[in-house]
Design a protein around this motif. Structure first.
Motif: not given
Length: 413
Positions: A16, A31, A85
């Motif tokens: 991420g 996340m 992500d």
């Protein structure tokens, strides 16, 4: 037995990015959701990698140094999948593929599409998912043929790799056209189906994924809609005829929304969203036990606005009060109060009490506060029904006991 099952899961790491537009606190929430998505898809998470940049790197999303760090970690720990992500551009995907050879690179969109592919039950849902997958795949084909990079094209130098990619692109474009035509045909059938449902008021359950819509559907309609504690357990729209008091209406369970919902899915699931667009009343189900439920409410409202369904009559149903928990602060605790310290009673006195929509707090699992919710649904459906049919012969009087009609229908092609 459990160990054997665990071996079926792919080992993966999550990646991420903290940027000027996305704080670290917000990224941790995303996340957590990404990990739940990965678990639903069949992965087990070994580690999370977080990179801080002003904005995402146009070449590798996370920068070459971080990419090398992740490459070294996954090689030394026998990990086969890296999940990002955010959606990766075709060039980012290609560059990361070169950096991390023999490792599967997935982004959030690809992961969601994979879950949808697993969950699709009817041929209609499978067609929608296949269309979304091809639309996602088309601009990323070059990544699949990176092993032929040395055979570059050019004047007099047109290599077999480039020719193969062009062939595949043509095949995929033809397939996309075919799938769109198939969906158009089914859309017409479903539109006719909706028109044939008669004069009954249509009510749609909407909400974030995994908030308990299907469980609520089962409890209200006494039906057996598939419900599971995983994301996107429901993909196929299900319609049930329900009677509360002596007032009949149609109740629809729809696919759950999610943050960063892939645009390909919004497009391909047009008919599913049409059930929401054409509903007379929306029941917005919220998981109040989720620490980010306010963000989830905002995400759903944003999606409703995008499909032009945000001005419909609505009931707010805050579900899972049985799972709600908070940490009570001691009187001598001088640390600042956080969301974790707010009780359910205190939440009820916030913006929820000033909502423009009727609001109720329930547990769909153990049917807590169900009479209150059913009376609320009855009142709202009755308003719509009497406005539409002022000279109806029915004499509507609310009774706490619900009479269930055996008739039901499920939207399939």
């Amino acid at each position: 037995m459990l160990d054997k099952k665990e071996h079926l899961y792919e080992k993966a790491v999550l990646v991420g990015l903290v940027t000027q537009n996305q704080s670290e606190e917000k990224l941790v929430e995303y996340m957590d959701e990404l990990e739940f998505l990965a678990l639903t898809a069949g992965a087990t998470i070994d580690k999370r990698f977080i990179q801080k940049l002003t904005q995402q790197d146009p070449k590798t999303f996370i920068g070459s140094g971080k990419a090398q760090e992740i490459r070294d970690y996954v090689k030394s720990n026998g990990i086969g999948t890296v999940i990002f992500d955010d959606e990766l551009s075709p060039s980012q995907l290609k560059n990361l593929g070169k950096e991390m050879e023999d490792v599967k690179i997935l982004d959030r969109t690809n992961l969601i599409l994979d879950i949808f592919a697993q969950r699709a039950q009817t041929s209609y849902a499978r067609t929608q998912v296949e269309l979304a997958q091809y639309q996602y795949l088309l601009p990323r084909l070059s990544k699949m043929w990176s092993h032929l990079d040395k055979q570059k094209g050019g004047i007099g130098m047109r290599g077999p790799g480039e020719t193969e990619i062009e062939t595949d692109r043509r095949i995929i474009r033809d397939r996309i056209t075919l799938l769109k035509e198939k969906l158009k045909t089914i859309d017409k059938q479903m539109a006719t189906q909706r028109q044939n449902r008669g004069k009954m008021v249509r009510v749609a359950l909407v909400g974030y994924t995994n908030v308990g819509k299907s469980t609520l559907m089962n409890a209200i309609s006494k039906s057996d809609v598939f419900a599971e504690d995983k994301l996107f357990a429901t993909l196929d729209t299900t319609v049930r005829k329900v009677v509360i008091g002596n007032l009949p209406f149609l109740l629809t369970d729809t696919v759950g929304f999610i943050r960063k919902l892939p645009t390909q899915l919004v497009e391909s699931f047009k008919s599913t969203l049409d059930e929401v667009r054409e509903a007379d009343l929306l029941i917005h189900v919220v998981d109040i036990s989720h620490e980010s439920f306010e963000d989830q409410v905002n995400s759903v409202n944003q999606t409703l606005m995008e499909i032009n369904a945000h001005q419909k009559p609505m009931i707010m149903v805050f579900n899972k009060i049985d799972a709600f928990a908070y940490e009570k602060k001691e009187e001598d605790d001088l640390t600042p109060e956080s969301r974790k310290n707010i009780s359910l009673e205190e939440w009820m006195k916030t913006w929820m009490s000033k909502s423009q929509y009727p609001t109720v707090f329930i547990s769909a699992l153990n049917k807590e506060n169900f009479p209150e919710m059913k009376k609320m649904i009855y009142d709202e459906v009755l308003k719509i029904h009497t406005a539409r049919f002022p000279y109806n012969d029915f004499l509507f009087e609310y009774h706490d006991e619900e009479v269930e009609e055996p008739e039901s229908e499920k939207s399939e092609d």
